[in-house]
Design a protein around this motif. Structure first.
Motif, short mmCIF file in Angstrom:
data_model
loop_
_atom_site.label_atom_id
_atom_site.label_comp_id
_atom_site.label_asym_id
_atom_site.label_seq_id
_atom_site.Cartn_x
_atom_site.Cartn_y
_atom_site.Cartn_z
N LEU A 122 0.86 -1.18 0.00
CA LEU A 122 0.00 0.00 0.00
C LEU A 122 0.89 1.24 0.00
O LEU A 122 1.35 1.68 1.06
CB LEU A 122 -0.93 0.01 1.22
N PRO A 123 1.19 1.79 -1.15
CA PRO A 123 2.09 2.96 -1.20
C PRO A 123 1.53 4.10 -0.35
O PRO A 123 0.39 4.53 -0.56
CB PRO A 123 2.10 3.32 -2.69
N PRO A 124 2.29 4.59 0.63
CA PRO A 124 1.78 5.67 1.48
C PRO A 124 1.73 7.00 0.73
O PRO A 124 2.47 7.23 -0.22
CB PRO A 124 2.79 5.72 2.62
N VAL A 125 0.83 7.85 1.19
CA VAL A 125 0.71 9.21 0.66
C VAL A 125 1.21 10.16 1.75
O VAL A 125 0.63 10.22 2.84
CB VAL A 125 -0.75 9.54 0.28
N GLY A 126 2.28 10.89 1.48
CA GLY A 126 2.82 11.81 2.47
C GLY A 126 3.47 11.09 3.64
O GLY A 126 3.53 9.86 3.70
N LYS A 127 3.94 11.91 4.61
CA LYS A 127 4.65 11.35 5.75
C LYS A 127 4.04 11.74 7.09
O LYS A 127 4.05 10.95 8.03
CB LYS A 127 6.11 11.79 5.72
N GLY A 128 3.57 12.98 7.21
CA GLY A 128 3.13 13.43 8.52
C GLY A 128 2.12 14.54 8.45
O GLY A 128 1.54 14.84 7.39
N LEU A 129 1.93 15.19 9.57
CA LEU A 129 0.92 16.23 9.70
C LEU A 129 1.11 17.34 8.68
O LEU A 129 0.14 17.90 8.15
CB LEU A 129 0.95 16.80 11.13
N GLU A 130 2.36 17.65 8.38
CA GLU A 130 2.64 18.73 7.44
C GLU A 130 2.17 18.41 6.02
O GLU A 130 2.07 19.32 5.18
CB GLU A 130 4.14 19.05 7.42
N ASP A 131 1.86 17.13 5.76
CA ASP A 131 1.43 16.74 4.42
C ASP A 131 -0.09 16.68 4.28
O ASP A 131 -0.60 16.25 3.24
CB ASP A 131 2.02 15.38 4.05
#
Length: 743
Positions: free
Chosen positions: A342-351
């Motif tokens: 499942l390719p993730p989208v973004g990394k954290g809150l800033e995304d």
């Protein structure tokens, strides 16, 4: 040299009849006197019409509802079929039930590893001139001492003799599975030259005046109530704790947010445990929790503090938001060629972006940003919190009806086995239900003797239907299992894998892996799934995929690294489907054996029909052998048919298919491969293909004269040169409707 005709030179040699009836298929070795077919000793498909009656006079296409202790008749008929010269004069036909019934004249035995009760027809051996066979099926009680052909050995006589069958009561009410099988054997009585079979379900009414226990549940009920219509319970969990075999649990309209309901008991033969909605489309069982009390964190960003669940889904007014960051094992687990499950989208809150959410596991805070950056306190916000809604565990004889299942959180706990509903051990019937917005699978199945029909399975996280044919005792791996007898029919499976799991891993409409055997998928609409529409992987045989509309997925129908077990009539029978508009393969037989691909219409797939997937090393080395591709209509974007003819590939026959040529497609395109590529050798002339490769001795090309292909209406106009090829509509109301593609 044999001639290869275009459409304006006449009709195809030996075309299949236009009408297939109720889809029982007889298989017989038919070579005839045609030298081009002489090497093909595989069974050919013979059309048969099967009908049902309650009086032995008036017949209908659909199996009936039979009165308790009543009778019904099954008539199988065919026209114009001639047995091969080297087949025995008579044919043997059998009706096989999974439970004993009065007219069964052969006691319980094991067939394909499963218990079976067998009845022969009124005329057990069908003469060459006959064109039908009839079974009169008695479901009433049977007295002690009725003689049956149980092949009991009599040592005094030195032979098998008939013997008394046991007394039984009438077949109890409920849904029961039957199979028709027809055999042709060689003249010497030895080799079985062909076998046809059809799985169908018959509903038997309960005995008159049989007492029934009904427990009512309502959202505004109370578990201290007696569970009557006037004083219902509040929870399904309490109702199931009180239920016994034969109980009907009726849920009144509304939403139920229990989840993780583990069934500790089911029903019994003739006394299923029924869980039903009072009205279809009005009872919703959810594994989510309503989230309120959002606080503003930053412009457009809102939060819930002290949120302890790693929720994999967040919904705003019923629609899912995009998950941000690496939030489960599937975001990290790599597959081949560095693909991630499942390719993730973004990394954290800033995304965070409009229409997304993020969970901070360290700070136990759930964040969201709505599409309009508005206040979520004015919306219905639901977060998935439960692994599943209902888990069948070891329960058998369960019926689900008129229920809608939504939302679960299985992947948040590093798991993917199961679904919104995990079907139990055996004999589940699921009718008129909906499964949507699961975090992984909508409906998860193991076990055998299940029926799923007239359900909608849509917009689930990875896959609509997940069938695992193995079990914990075999470490969920492939083994030579008994037949499953699973029937999926008249389903709508669409929009699945909305979370965008890698489409070549475990995603799409239906993913059946591993070890599936004896599964039928018919009259289903399987469309717009991100992945394969119907995918059987790492399994066995006796897989039937017929009369479906499979369109606008990534791949259409996929039969991969599979081969039949001993006693299976074929690996997969892929017949009479419309397979349309896939950016990858339309029908893909990958490193598998004994698949029969016949009378399908394939249109505007990148590659319409592919036999390849080689080389493969799973299970000690896979082979591409004994496959048959006949009488299909093909019009691929890049190629019509691809055939691998390299190492570990043999005895694959491609013949009698119709290749569309018109103003926009000048010639057929057939690719032959001997390595991993698809086109080592390319043929655009069927005559040259036959001379060089001994393929398509009876192939045709031309315009099939469809009614409206742009609207997926592939009926052939009168006088079509493709008569007998491709999809054959029945015209009795059972055909999956054509639809106009979305713009």
């Amino acid at each position: 040299m044999r001639s290869h005709r275009t459409a304006n030179q006449g009709k195809a040699a030996n075309p299949m009849p236009r009408r297939f009836g109720c889809a029982i298929l007889l298989l017989a070795a038919v070579c005839g006197n045609d030298p081009a077919r002489a090497a093909d000793t595989a069974p050919a498909l013979i059309p048969l019409t099967v009908e049902f009656s309650l009086d032995g006079k008036q017949y209908q296409a659909q199996p009936p509802t039979v009165p308790h202790a009543g009778k019904f008749w099954v008539r199988a008929s065919w026209k114009g079929f001639q047995r091969p010269d080297d087949a025995r004069q008579p044919s043997l036909a059998l009706l096989i039930g999974t439970a004993d019934f009065a007219s069964a004249d052969n006691g319980r035995q094991r067939r394909q590893g499963a218990p079976a009760y067998i009845q022969r027809p009124e005329v057990p051996y069908v003469a060459r001139t006959e064109e039908s066979v009839v079974f009169a099926v008695d479901l009433g009680p049977r007295k002690e001492g009725v003689l049956g052909r149980i092949n009991k050995w009599d040592s005094a006589q030195g032979k098998f003799v008939d013997a008394p069958l046991p007394a039984i009561e009438a077949l109890p009410g409920g849904v029961h599975l039957f199979t028709v099988q027809v055999y042709y054997r060689a003249v010497d009585g030895g080799e079985t030259m062909g076998l046809g079979k059809e799985l169908f379900a018959v509903t038997v009414e309960n005995a008159p005046n049989e007492p029934e226990t009904v427990i009512y549940v309502a959202p505004d009920g109370d578990d201290a109530n007696p569970g009557t219509a006037e004083k219902p319970l509040a929870t399904l969990r309490k109702a199931l704790a009180d239920a016994k075999p034969g109980t009907r649990v009726t849920l009144k309209a509304g939403t139920y947010r229990e989840g993780d309901i583990a069934m500790t008991r089911g029903g019994d033969v003739g006394k299923p445990l029924v869980i039903e909605g009072e009205k279809a489309g009005q009872v919703f069982l959810k594994g989510s929790q309503v989230v309120t009390g959002w606080k503003l964190h930053a412009e457009g960003v809102w939060k819930i503090e002290n949120w302890s669940v790693n929720s994999q889904q967040l919904f705003a007014d019923g629609l899912p938001l995009q998950q941000i960051g690496v939030q489960n094992r599937w975001h990290r687990q790599k597959l081949w060629a560095d693909h991630v499950c499942l390719p993730p989208v973004g990394k954290g809150l800033e995304d965070l972006q409009p229409g997304s959410f993020y969970y901070d596991a360290t700070g136990k805070t759930l964040y969201c940003m709505l599409a309009d950056k508005g206040d979520p306190n004015g919306r219905l916000m639901e977060a998935s919190v439960k692994d599943c809604v209902l888990h069948g565990q070891g329960a058998s004889h369960v019926t689900l009806r008129n229920l809608s299942f939504l939302h679960n959180n299985m992947t948040g706990n590093e798991n993917r086995n199961g679904g919104l509903v995990a079907v139990g051990k055996s004999n589940w019937t699921i009718e008129n239900c909906e499964f949507s917005y699961a975090d992984f699978a909508g409906l998860g199945m193991t076990g055998e003797n299940h029926i799923v029909r007239r359900c909608r399975i849509f917009n689930n996280g990875a896959v609509g239907v997940d069938i695992n044919g193995s079990d914990a005792a075999h470490n969920w791996r492939r083994y030579q299992r008994p037949t499953q007898n699973i029937l999926l029919e008249e389903l709508v499976v669409t929009g699945n894998n909305y979370r965008k799991f890698y489409d070549q891993w475990h995603a799409g409409g239906m993913k059946c892996v591993p070890c599936n055997r004896g599964v039928t998928v018919r009259r289903c609409s399987v469309t717009d799934n991100y992945g394969a529409g119907i995918w059987f992987d790492g399994g066995l045989g006796d897989i039937v995929i017929e009369d479906n509309l499979v369109a606008d997925n990534q791949t259409g129908i996929f039969y991969e690294i599979a081969s039949p077990a001993e006693g299976d009539p074929f690996g997969a029978l892929i017949r009479n489907n419309r397979v349309v508009n896939h950016p990858k393969q339309g029908i893909y037989i990958s490193a598998s054996s004994q698949a029969i691909v016949v009378n399908n219409t394939c249109f505007q797939n990148r590659w319409d029909i592919v036999l390849h997937g080689m080389p493969r090393q799973e299970f000690g080395g896979c082979k591409l052998t004994g496959n048959r591709v006949r009488d299909n209509i093909v019009c691929g974007k890049v190629a019509d048919i691809i055939l691998f003819m390299g190492q570990d590939a043999s005895d694959n026959i491609v013949d009698g298919n119709f290749y569309i040529t018109n103003d926009s497609k000048a010639a057929p395109r057939f690719g032959v491969a001997s390595v991993k590529t698809y086109e080592d050798r390319v043929y655009t002339d069927l005559g040259k293909l036959f001379v060089a490769e001994k393929l398509e001795a009876h192939g045709l090309s031309g315009d099939p004269q469809w009614v409206a292909p742009a609207e997926y209406d592939f009926r052939l106009k009168s006088g079509s040169p493709a008569a007998g090829k491709g999809w054959q509509p029945k015209g009795d109301g059972s055909d999956v409707p054509a639809r106009r593609p979305a713009k």
